[in-house]
Motif scaffolding. Sequence first.
Motif, PDB file in Angstrom:
ATOM      1  N   VAL A   1     -75.480  -7.453  49.586  1.00  0.00           N
ATOM      2  CA  VAL A   1     -74.645  -8.197  50.521  1.00  0.00           C
ATOM      3  C   VAL A   1     -75.270  -9.581  50.640  1.00  0.00           C
ATOM      4  CG1 VAL A   1     -73.701  -8.358  52.849  1.00  0.00           C
ATOM      5  CG2 VAL A   1     -73.951  -6.117  51.755  1.00  0.00           C
ATOM      6  N   LEU A   2     -74.515 -10.576  50.207  1.00  0.00           N
ATOM      7  CA  LEU A   2     -75.044 -11.931  50.081  1.00  0.00           C
ATOM      8  C   LEU A   2     -74.288 -12.872  51.009  1.00  0.00           C
ATOM      9  CD1 LEU A   2     -76.975 -13.766  48.410  1.00  0.00           C
ATOM     10  CD2 LEU A   2     -75.105 -14.072  46.786  1.00  0.00           C
TER      11      LEU A   2
ATOM     12  N   VAL B   1     -70.326 -12.694  51.723  1.00  0.00           N
ATOM     13  CA  VAL B   1     -69.761 -12.915  53.052  1.00  0.00           C
ATOM     14  C   VAL B   1     -70.023 -14.365  53.450  1.00  0.00           C
ATOM     15  CG1 VAL B   1     -69.846 -12.226  55.477  1.00  0.00           C
ATOM     16  CG2 VAL B   1     -70.177 -10.512  53.694  1.00  0.00           C
ATOM     17  N   ARG B   2     -68.981 -15.026  53.941  1.00  0.00           N
ATOM     18  CA  ARG B   2     -69.140 -16.392  54.433  1.00  0.00           C
ATOM     19  C   ARG B   2     -68.361 -16.545  55.735  1.00  0.00           C
ATOM     20  NH1 ARG B   2     -66.806 -21.271  51.015  1.00  0.00           N
ATOM     21  NH2 ARG B   2     -67.748 -20.045  49.334  1.00  0.00           N
ATOM     22  N   ALA B   3     -69.051 -17.003  56.770  1.00  0.00           N
ATOM     23  CA  ALA B   3     -68.435 -17.205  58.093  1.00  0.00           C
ATOM     24  C   ALA B   3     -67.747 -15.938  58.587  1.00  0.00           C
ATOM     25  CB  ALA B   3     -67.454 -18.362  58.061  1.00  0.00           C
ATOM     26  N   GLY B   4     -68.369 -14.776  58.334  1.00  0.00           N
ATOM     27  CA  GLY B   4     -67.849 -13.519  58.854  1.00  0.00           C
ATOM     28  C   GLY B   4     -66.738 -12.886  58.054  1.00  0.00           C
ATOM     29  N   LYS B   5     -66.377 -13.482  56.900  1.00  0.00           N
ATOM     30  CA  LYS B   5     -65.278 -12.953  56.100  1.00  0.00           C
ATOM     31  C   LYS B   5     -65.725 -12.680  54.675  1.00  0.00           C
ATOM     32  CE  LYS B   5     -61.641 -15.468  58.626  1.00  0.00           C
ATOM     33  NZ  LYS B   5     -60.487 -16.387  58.503  1.00  0.00           N
ATOM     34  N   ASN B   6     -65.038 -11.726  54.021  1.00  0.00           N
ATOM     35  CA  ASN B   6     -65.265 -11.500  52.601  1.00  0.00           C
ATOM     36  C   ASN B   6     -64.806 -12.724  51.810  1.00  0.00           C
ATOM     37  OD1 ASN B   6     -64.408  -8.444  53.577  1.00  0.00           O
ATOM     38  ND2 ASN B   6     -66.046  -8.442  52.081  1.00  0.00           N
ATOM     39  N   THR B   7     -65.641 -13.166  50.870  1.00  0.00           N
ATOM     40  CA  THR B   7     -65.208 -14.257  49.992  1.00  0.00           C
ATOM     41  C   THR B   7     -65.267 -13.861  48.522  1.00  0.00           C
ATOM     42  OG1 THR B   7     -67.455 -15.187  49.954  1.00  0.00           O
ATOM     43  CG2 THR B   7     -65.927 -16.046  51.607  1.00  0.00           C
ATOM     44  N   GLY B   8     -65.717 -12.662  48.224  1.00  0.00           N
ATOM     45  CA  GLY B   8     -65.722 -12.237  46.829  1.00  0.00           C
ATOM     46  C   GLY B   8     -66.574 -11.016  46.586  1.00  0.00           C
ATOM     47  N   ILE B   9     -66.234 -10.305  45.520  1.00  0.00           N
ATOM     48  CA  ILE B   9     -67.023  -9.170  45.031  1.00  0.00           C
ATOM     49  C   ILE B   9     -67.257  -9.412  43.547  1.00  0.00           C
ATOM     50  CG2 ILE B   9     -67.122  -6.681  44.665  1.00  0.00           C
ATOM     51  CD1 ILE B   9     -65.238  -6.338  47.030  1.00  0.00           C
TER      52      ILE B   9
ATOM     53  N   ARG C   1     -75.006  -9.218  37.689  1.00  0.00           N
ATOM     54  CA  ARG C   1     -75.648  -9.302  36.378  1.00  0.00           C
ATOM     55  C   ARG C   1     -74.880 -10.225  35.442  1.00  0.00           C
ATOM     56  NH1 ARG C   1     -75.637  -2.850  36.041  1.00  0.00           N
ATOM     57  NH2 ARG C   1     -73.516  -3.407  36.665  1.00  0.00           N
ATOM     58  N   GLU C   2     -73.607 -10.486  35.764  1.00  0.00           N
ATOM     59  CA  GLU C   2     -72.779 -11.364  34.939  1.00  0.00           C
ATOM     60  C   GLU C   2     -72.661 -12.765  35.540  1.00  0.00           C
ATOM     61  OE1 GLU C   2     -69.058  -9.384  34.478  1.00  0.00           O
ATOM     62  OE2 GLU C   2     -69.906  -7.697  33.342  1.00  0.00           O
ATOM     63  N   GLU C   3     -73.388 -13.010  36.631  1.00  0.00           N
ATOM     64  CA  GLU C   3     -73.344 -14.307  37.294  1.00  0.00           C
ATOM     65  C   GLU C   3     -74.678 -15.031  37.115  1.00  0.00           C
ATOM     66  OE1 GLU C   3     -70.670 -15.512  38.814  1.00  0.00           O
ATOM     67  OE2 GLU C   3     -69.448 -13.683  38.700  1.00  0.00           O
ATOM     68  N   SER C   4     -74.631 -16.332  37.285  1.00  0.00           N
ATOM     69  CA  SER C   4     -75.864 -17.124  37.312  1.00  0.00           C
ATOM     70  C   SER C   4     -76.277 -17.355  38.760  1.00  0.00           C
ATOM     71  CB  SER C   4     -75.648 -18.477  36.622  1.00  0.00           C
ATOM     72  OG  SER C   4     -74.712 -19.257  37.363  1.00  0.00           O
ATOM     73  N   ALA C   5     -77.518 -17.788  38.958  1.00  0.00           N
ATOM     74  CA  ALA C   5     -77.951 -18.110  40.312  1.00  0.00           C
ATOM     75  C   ALA C   5     -77.078 -19.215  40.901  1.00  0.00           C
ATOM     76  CB  ALA C   5     -79.420 -18.526  40.306  1.00  0.00           C
ATOM     77  N   ALA C   6     -76.657 -20.151  40.065  1.00  0.00           N
ATOM     78  CA  ALA C   6     -75.821 -21.252  40.536  1.00  0.00           C
ATOM     79  C   ALA C   6     -74.449 -20.765  40.987  1.00  0.00           C
ATOM     80  CB  ALA C   6     -75.673 -22.305  39.442  1.00  0.00           C
ATOM     81  N   SER C   7     -73.851 -19.849  40.218  1.00  0.00           N
ATOM     82  CA  SER C   7     -72.519 -19.363  40.587  1.00  0.00           C
ATOM     83  C   SER C   7     -72.578 -18.513  41.854  1.00  0.00           C
ATOM     84  CB  SER C   7     -71.894 -18.570  39.428  1.00  0.00           C
ATOM     85  OG  SER C   7     -72.618 -17.378  39.160  1.00  0.00           O
ATOM     86  N   LEU C   8     -73.646 -17.723  42.009  1.00  0.00           N
ATOM     87  CA  LEU C   8     -73.808 -16.947  43.243  1.00  0.00           C
ATOM     88  C   LEU C   8     -73.995 -17.875  44.443  1.00  0.00           C
ATOM     89  CD1 LEU C   8     -76.140 -14.001  42.124  1.00  0.00           C
ATOM     90  CD2 LEU C   8     -73.738 -13.842  42.781  1.00  0.00           C
ATOM     91  N   SER C   9     -74.748 -18.938  44.237  1.00  0.00           N
ATOM     92  CA  SER C   9     -74.953 -19.903  45.313  1.00  0.00           C
ATOM     93  C   SER C   9     -73.634 -20.553  45.719  1.00  0.00           C
ATOM     94  CB  SER C   9     -75.957 -20.971  44.872  1.00  0.00           C
ATOM     95  OG  SER C   9     -76.150 -21.936  45.880  1.00  0.00           O
ATOM     96  N   ARG C  10     -72.794 -20.876  44.747  1.00  0.00           N
ATOM     97  CA  ARG C  10     -71.496 -21.482  45.063  1.00  0.00           C
ATOM     98  C   ARG C  10     -70.620 -20.522  45.846  1.00  0.00           C
ATOM     99  NH1 ARG C  10     -72.098 -23.700  39.817  1.00  0.00           N
ATOM    100  NH2 ARG C  10     -70.893 -21.979  38.913  1.00  0.00           N
ATOM    101  N   MET C  11     -70.660 -19.221  45.481  1.00  0.00           N
ATOM    102  CA  MET C  11     -69.875 -18.228  46.209  1.00  0.00           C
ATOM    103  C   MET C  11     -70.365 -18.090  47.647  1.00  0.00           C
ATOM    104  SD  MET C  11     -69.481 -15.201  43.363  1.00  0.00           S
ATOM    105  CE  MET C  11     -68.542 -14.134  44.454  1.00  0.00           C
ATOM    106  N   MET C  12     -71.668 -18.242  47.833  1.00  0.00           N
ATOM    107  CA  MET C  12     -72.268 -17.994  49.138  1.00  0.00           C
ATOM    108  C   MET C  12     -72.120 -19.184  50.084  1.00  0.00           C
ATOM    109  SD  MET C  12     -76.138 -16.740  50.074  1.00  0.00           S
ATOM    110  CE  MET C  12     -76.944 -18.159  49.378  1.00  0.00           C
ATOM    111  N   ILE C  13     -72.433 -20.390  49.614  1.00  0.00           N
ATOM    112  CA  ILE C  13     -72.441 -21.554  50.509  1.00  0.00           C
ATOM    113  C   ILE C  13     -71.453 -22.634  50.093  1.00  0.00           C
ATOM    114  CG2 ILE C  13     -74.830 -21.179  51.176  1.00  0.00           C
ATOM    115  CD1 ILE C  13     -75.682 -23.409  49.306  1.00  0.00           C
TER     116      ILE C  13
END
Length: 511
Positions: free
Chosen positions: A35-36, A209-217, A221-233
């Motif tokens: 959960v990110l 999760v961003r601002a209390g809502k789901n933003t993606g699943i 393992r198929e994502e980069s640290a950069a793409s995960l960061s974009r999804m998160m913030i």
Amino acid sequence: MINRLELHSISKRYPSVVANDGINLSVKPGEIHAVLGENGAGKSTLMKIIYGSVKPDAGKVLWNGKEVHIANPAMARELGIAMVFQHFSLFDTLTVVENIALGLPGDTKLDELARRISDTAEQYGLELEPQRHVHTLSVGECQRVEIVRALLAKPQLLILDEPTSVLTPQAVEKLFATLRKLAAEGCSILYISHKLDEIRALCDTCTVVRAGKNTGICDPREESAASLSRMMIGCEPPPIKHVLRSPGQTLLAVKNLSLKKSHPFATELSDINFELRAGEIVGIAGVSGNGQQELLAALSGEDPRAEAQMILLQGERVGHFNPAQRRERGLGFVPEERLGRGAVPDMSLADNILLSHQTGATISGGFIRKHAIVKMATDVIERFVVKAGGPHAAARSLSGGNLQKYIVGREVMRNPKVLIVAQPTWGVDVGAAAQIRAELVALRDAGCALLVISEELDELFQISDRLMVIAKGRLSPSIASSAATIDLIGQWMSGMWNDTVVTPLKEVVYA
């Protein structure tokens, strides 16, 4: 296959914030599910709902396919849910074994439980002494107690919140092997971490999760640290700019600092020597419980037993000075424990300013200048983008990461000559961590001398000019960060540096 856990449209509102807004989550048996989300996104509230310590306002929870209403943590444990909180739930005056026994049947034999604790701790590479009192433990050692307590329950679902902050790189790999083994045996794992590389290496699925809502699943393992960061913030954290420069004069010097144990379970400090110069960041790595707590207490003035000449602040002997006297001479200090030492939980953010700003600007004629401390608190909140209900919000109302930003910001805005920081980004999301690190580097560039004690090796390599390691109360030689490696520092964390040839430091260091 029936899911181990399902959350449908979970919502939780507080007077000043919507923590969870219609969140959905599914965890399969044997799945390691991350959960990110950034600090204040609602992750901790969601985990507390699963564990029964918070009741949702709306939505439903399914456990092994059946709807359940988890009224309290005891019911969660009966179902087979175990959780390691980011903020610990331990009684300081009890021993490790007594704390763990509190959640077990009343007829549990303490000597037998102590053996189980020792065996489990050894199996997972988490060193613990069952008979130690909790008040003698560092933050990292308290986290080990929580992890071992959860593993003893042999849960069907294990919730882990930032579990690797106390471990060496080698121990992290051992823990990951253990978690994979648990998952292979059918245990589901909910894993909360701000270390994106860990999530990519360990987890099968990631809910963002961003601002209390789901933003993606996604499959991390198929994502980069950069793409995960974009999804998160919503963006990638800005890189820290490195500037070549030569350090200035010595602002803090520690000479032949040796201190006996202050209690039976403390770590004895032995012949500590180092210098800290203007315009440099020196990082100290080490596994929690190896003398960090004792060194911090000696440097901050909380432990006044050092001889006067053992600690020099801007050339002045301050070994006997108390914390207030050292602050007056330009020392800033960020402790590793946020609630209780870094901030008073029930006091407002404005009132907490007084913990480090007791000057004519905040106190006049024996009276607190309320408008001044409110203004200072507001400035910290705005500059460090702290998510809070304003300067009058209680410290305990903030998420761990936001409270950390506030405490660091409070010290940074004092413009100290020397700043000692313990675990600056522990439990902080990637965006906030990047901001805190950038502020520390900016202080260094302005001529401040910084000592950063952290168990985050990546962090130390990123911001430090020089690195040292503390192990069993002894301090290694310093080495330029550019000349060090993760493997070398990991080896030194075991106390093995005497056989290492250290290249002399050059005058020019990097930011």
